[in-house]
Design a protein around this motif. Structure first.
Motif, PDB file in Angstrom:
ATOM      1  N   THR A 186       0.868  -0.976   0.139  1.00  0.00           N
ATOM      2  CA  THR A 186      -0.086  -0.065  -0.101  1.00  0.00           C
ATOM      3  C   THR A 186       0.842   1.343   0.033  1.00  0.00           C
ATOM      4  O   THR A 186       0.335   2.483  -0.689  1.00  0.00           O
ATOM      5  CB  THR A 186      -0.739  -0.009   1.292  1.00  0.00           C
ATOM      6  OG1 THR A 186      -1.774  -1.277   1.143  1.00  0.00           O
ATOM      7  CG2 THR A 186      -1.891   1.311   1.384  1.00  0.00           C
ATOM      8  N   CYS A 187       1.865   1.289   0.815  1.00  0.00           N
ATOM      9  CA  CYS A 187       2.652   2.446   0.888  1.00  0.00           C
ATOM     10  C   CYS A 187       3.476   2.652  -0.316  1.00  0.00           C
ATOM     11  O   CYS A 187       3.313   3.961  -1.002  1.00  0.00           O
ATOM     12  CB  CYS A 187       3.806   2.335   1.833  1.00  0.00           C
ATOM     13  SG  CYS A 187       4.815   0.841   1.685  1.00  0.00           S
ATOM     14  N   GLU A 188       3.701   1.691  -1.229  1.00  0.00           N
ATOM     15  CA  GLU A 188       4.433   1.822  -2.430  1.00  0.00           C
ATOM     16  C   GLU A 188       3.433   2.535  -3.534  1.00  0.00           C
ATOM     17  O   GLU A 188       3.848   3.312  -4.460  1.00  0.00           O
ATOM     18  CB  GLU A 188       4.899   0.518  -3.031  1.00  0.00           C
ATOM     19  CG  GLU A 188       5.583   0.436  -4.240  1.00  0.00           C
ATOM     20  CD  GLU A 188       6.183  -1.008  -4.745  1.00  0.00           C
ATOM     21  OE1 GLU A 188       7.158  -1.150  -5.172  1.00  0.00           O
ATOM     22  OE2 GLU A 188       5.461  -1.841  -4.367  1.00  0.00           O
ATOM     23  N   ASP A 189       2.257   1.977  -3.251  1.00  0.00           N
ATOM     24  CA  ASP A 189       0.943   2.287  -4.321  1.00  0.00           C
ATOM     25  C   ASP A 189       0.940   3.860  -3.954  1.00  0.00           C
ATOM     26  O   ASP A 189       0.641   4.530  -5.057  1.00  0.00           O
ATOM     27  CB  ASP A 189      -0.168   1.565  -4.005  1.00  0.00           C
ATOM     28  CG  ASP A 189       0.001  -0.198  -4.544  1.00  0.00           C
ATOM     29  OD1 ASP A 189       1.101  -0.103  -5.120  1.00  0.00           O
ATOM     30  OD2 ASP A 189      -0.744  -0.901  -4.115  1.00  0.00           O
ATOM     31  N   HIS A 190       0.992   4.410  -2.988  1.00  0.00           N
ATOM     32  CA  HIS A 190       0.672   5.588  -2.551  1.00  0.00           C
ATOM     33  C   HIS A 190       1.822   6.635  -2.721  1.00  0.00           C
ATOM     34  O   HIS A 190       1.544   7.858  -2.476  1.00  0.00           O
ATOM     35  CB  HIS A 190      -0.208   5.772  -1.267  1.00  0.00           C
ATOM     36  CG  HIS A 190      -1.492   5.268  -1.517  1.00  0.00           C
ATOM     37  ND1 HIS A 190      -1.854   4.176  -1.104  1.00  0.00           N
ATOM     38  CD2 HIS A 190      -2.570   5.969  -1.496  1.00  0.00           C
ATOM     39  CE1 HIS A 190      -3.240   3.860  -1.394  1.00  0.00           C
ATOM     40  NE2 HIS A 190      -3.650   4.937  -1.647  1.00  0.00           N
ATOM     41  N   CYS A 191       2.989   6.340  -3.140  1.00  0.00           N
ATOM     42  CA  CYS A 191       4.252   7.168  -3.252  1.00  0.00           C
ATOM     43  C   CYS A 191       4.301   7.768  -4.743  1.00  0.00           C
ATOM     44  O   CYS A 191       4.772   6.966  -5.534  1.00  0.00           O
ATOM     45  CB  CYS A 191       5.277   6.112  -2.687  1.00  0.00           C
ATOM     46  SG  CYS A 191       6.981   7.135  -2.646  1.00  0.00           S
ATOM     47  N   ASP A 192       3.962   8.865  -4.928  1.00  0.00           N
ATOM     48  CA  ASP A 192       3.998   9.397  -6.046  1.00  0.00           C
ATOM     49  C   ASP A 192       5.624   9.603  -6.345  1.00  0.00           C
ATOM     50  O   ASP A 192       5.845   9.687  -7.743  1.00  0.00           O
ATOM     51  CB  ASP A 192       3.394  10.927  -6.099  1.00  0.00           C
ATOM     52  CG  ASP A 192       1.865  10.543  -6.061  1.00  0.00           C
ATOM     53  OD1 ASP A 192       1.303   9.550  -6.368  1.00  0.00           O
ATOM     54  OD2 ASP A 192       1.383  11.572  -5.557  1.00  0.00           O
ATOM     55  N   GLN A 193       6.437   9.685  -5.741  1.00  0.00           N
ATOM     56  CA  GLN A 193       7.888   9.766  -5.816  1.00  0.00           C
ATOM     57  C   GLN A 193       8.516   8.628  -6.015  1.00  0.00           C
ATOM     58  O   GLN A 193       9.646   8.740  -6.495  1.00  0.00           O
ATOM     59  CB  GLN A 193       8.364  10.543  -4.520  1.00  0.00           C
ATOM     60  CG  GLN A 193       7.721  11.731  -4.159  1.00  0.00           C
ATOM     61  CD  GLN A 193       8.100  12.846  -5.363  1.00  0.00           C
ATOM     62  OE1 GLN A 193       6.909  13.316  -5.592  1.00  0.00           O
ATOM     63  NE2 GLN A 193       9.052  13.335  -5.673  1.00  0.00           N
ATOM     64  N   ARG A 194       7.890   7.490  -5.957  1.00  0.00           N
ATOM     65  CA  ARG A 194       8.531   6.242  -6.341  1.00  0.00           C
ATOM     66  C   ARG A 194       9.839   5.974  -5.389  1.00  0.00           C
ATOM     67  O   ARG A 194      10.666   5.467  -5.560  1.00  0.00           O
ATOM     68  CB  ARG A 194       8.919   5.821  -7.653  1.00  0.00           C
ATOM     69  CG  ARG A 194       7.604   6.229  -8.746  1.00  0.00           C
ATOM     70  CD  ARG A 194       6.424   5.704  -8.550  1.00  0.00           C
ATOM     71  NE  ARG A 194       5.925   4.347  -8.937  1.00  0.00           N
ATOM     72  CZ  ARG A 194       5.080   3.738  -8.327  1.00  0.00           C
ATOM     73  NH1 ARG A 194       4.486   4.202  -7.324  1.00  0.00           N
ATOM     74  NH2 ARG A 194       4.647   2.616  -8.555  1.00  0.00           N
ATOM     75  N   ALA A 195       9.565   6.281  -4.316  1.00  0.00           N
ATOM     76  CA  ALA A 195      10.557   6.349  -3.330  1.00  0.00           C
ATOM     77  C   ALA A 195      10.721   4.990  -2.480  1.00  0.00           C
ATOM     78  O   ALA A 195      11.770   4.785  -1.800  1.00  0.00           O
ATOM     79  CB  ALA A 195      10.593   7.477  -2.154  1.00  0.00           C
ATOM     80  N   ILE A 196       9.561   4.339  -2.481  1.00  0.00           N
ATOM     81  CA  ILE A 196       9.458   2.925  -1.904  1.00  0.00           C
ATOM     82  C   ILE A 196       9.408   1.861  -2.738  1.00  0.00           C
ATOM     83  O   ILE A 196       8.704   2.125  -3.773  1.00  0.00           O
ATOM     84  CB  ILE A 196       8.044   2.875  -0.894  1.00  0.00           C
ATOM     85  CG1 ILE A 196       8.119   4.161   0.216  1.00  0.00           C
ATOM     86  CG2 ILE A 196       8.195   1.691  -0.211  1.00  0.00           C
ATOM     87  CD1 ILE A 196       6.781   4.238   0.867  1.00  0.00           C
ATOM     88  N   GLY A 197      10.236   0.807  -2.638  1.00  0.00           N
ATOM     89  CA  GLY A 197      10.409  -0.297  -3.342  1.00  0.00           C
ATOM     90  C   GLY A 197      10.525  -1.564  -2.126  1.00  0.00           C
ATOM     91  O   GLY A 197      10.477  -1.329  -1.081  1.00  0.00           O
ATOM     92  N   PHE A 198      10.287  -2.776  -2.625  1.00  0.00           N
ATOM     93  CA  PHE A 198      10.497  -4.029  -1.858  1.00  0.00           C
ATOM     94  C   PHE A 198      11.619  -4.944  -2.120  1.00  0.00           C
ATOM     95  O   PHE A 198      11.640  -5.042  -3.486  1.00  0.00           O
ATOM     96  CB  PHE A 198       9.016  -4.657  -1.577  1.00  0.00           C
ATOM     97  CG  PHE A 198       8.124  -3.790  -0.984  1.00  0.00           C
ATOM     98  CD1 PHE A 198       7.761  -4.173   0.495  1.00  0.00           C
ATOM     99  CD2 PHE A 198       7.434  -2.838  -1.447  1.00  0.00           C
ATOM    100  CE1 PHE A 198       6.979  -3.375   1.253  1.00  0.00           C
ATOM    101  CE2 PHE A 198       6.493  -2.080  -0.811  1.00  0.00           C
ATOM    102  CZ  PHE A 198       6.297  -2.290   0.538  1.00  0.00           C
ATOM    103  N   ARG A 199      12.303  -5.285  -1.157  1.00  0.00           N
ATOM    104  CA  ARG A 199      13.196  -6.585  -1.598  1.00  0.00           C
ATOM    105  C   ARG A 199      12.796  -7.900  -0.850  1.00  0.00           C
ATOM    106  O   ARG A 199      12.378  -7.937   0.436  1.00  0.00           O
ATOM    107  CB  ARG A 199      14.577  -6.247  -0.754  1.00  0.00           C
ATOM    108  CG  ARG A 199      15.682  -7.139  -1.140  1.00  0.00           C
ATOM    109  CD  ARG A 199      17.143  -6.526  -0.761  1.00  0.00           C
ATOM    110  NE  ARG A 199      17.519  -5.173  -1.325  1.00  0.00           N
ATOM    111  CZ  ARG A 199      17.735  -4.190  -0.343  1.00  0.00           C
ATOM    112  NH1 ARG A 199      17.826  -4.196   0.920  1.00  0.00           N
ATOM    113  NH2 ARG A 199      18.066  -3.000  -1.056  1.00  0.00           N
ATOM    114  N   LEU A 200      12.307  -8.805  -1.947  1.00  0.00           N
ATOM    115  CA  LEU A 200      12.094  -9.995  -1.403  1.00  0.00           C
ATOM    116  C   LEU A 200      13.091 -10.589  -0.281  1.00  0.00           C
ATOM    117  O   LEU A 200      14.011 -10.643  -0.448  1.00  0.00           O
ATOM    118  CB  LEU A 200      11.762 -11.174  -2.480  1.00  0.00           C
ATOM    119  CG  LEU A 200      10.620 -10.702  -3.634  1.00  0.00           C
ATOM    120  CD1 LEU A 200      10.622 -11.568  -4.891  1.00  0.00           C
ATOM    121  CD2 LEU A 200       9.295 -10.398  -2.758  1.00  0.00           C
TER     122      LEU A 200
END
Length: 115
Positions: free
Chosen positions: A58-72
């Motif tokens: 959800t946080c990634e979806d709401h970040c217009d700056q694309r500052a959040i990603g996820f590492r498996l």
């Protein structure tokens, strides 16, 4: 917003900052200025659903700056990775997080390199 002591405070649960500067216009004390750098950046706490094996972005979806990603990670988990250089501290990720796992920390002001 104002707290019980009539002091202003920032509540990202009410919405993300759009950097419209209405707060600086409303500040009677001159403590806020549009020229001042916004030094707050997101920080993900251990209560993050994704860090605990629940599929959530959800946080990634709401970040217009694309500052959040996820590492498996192993075990169905994913570690959120926040890029402080891309994060503008708007709070969009925080207001969207279903468990309130995103807080904000003050960073050091950026200084220009001297020749």
């Amino acid at each position: 917003m104002k707290d019980a002591g009539d002091r202003p405070f920032l509540d990202f649960n009410a919405g993300a900052c759009t950097f419209c500067h209405a707060c600086t216009d409303a500040c009677d004390f001159g403590a806020l200025s549009p020229e001042n750098e916004w030094l707050w950046r997101g920080s993900v706490e251990s209560s993050c659903l994704s860090m605990n094996g629940v599929n959530c972005r959800t946080c990634e979806d709401h970040c217009d700056q694309r500052a959040i990603g996820f590492r498996l990670q192993t075990g169905g988990r994913a570690q959120p990775v926040l890029d402080e250089d891309l994060c503008n501290g708007c709070g969009g990720c925080s207001m969207a997080c279903p468990v309130g796992a995103i807080t904000f920390k003050k960073t050091n002001p950026k200084t220009e390199a001297r020749p």
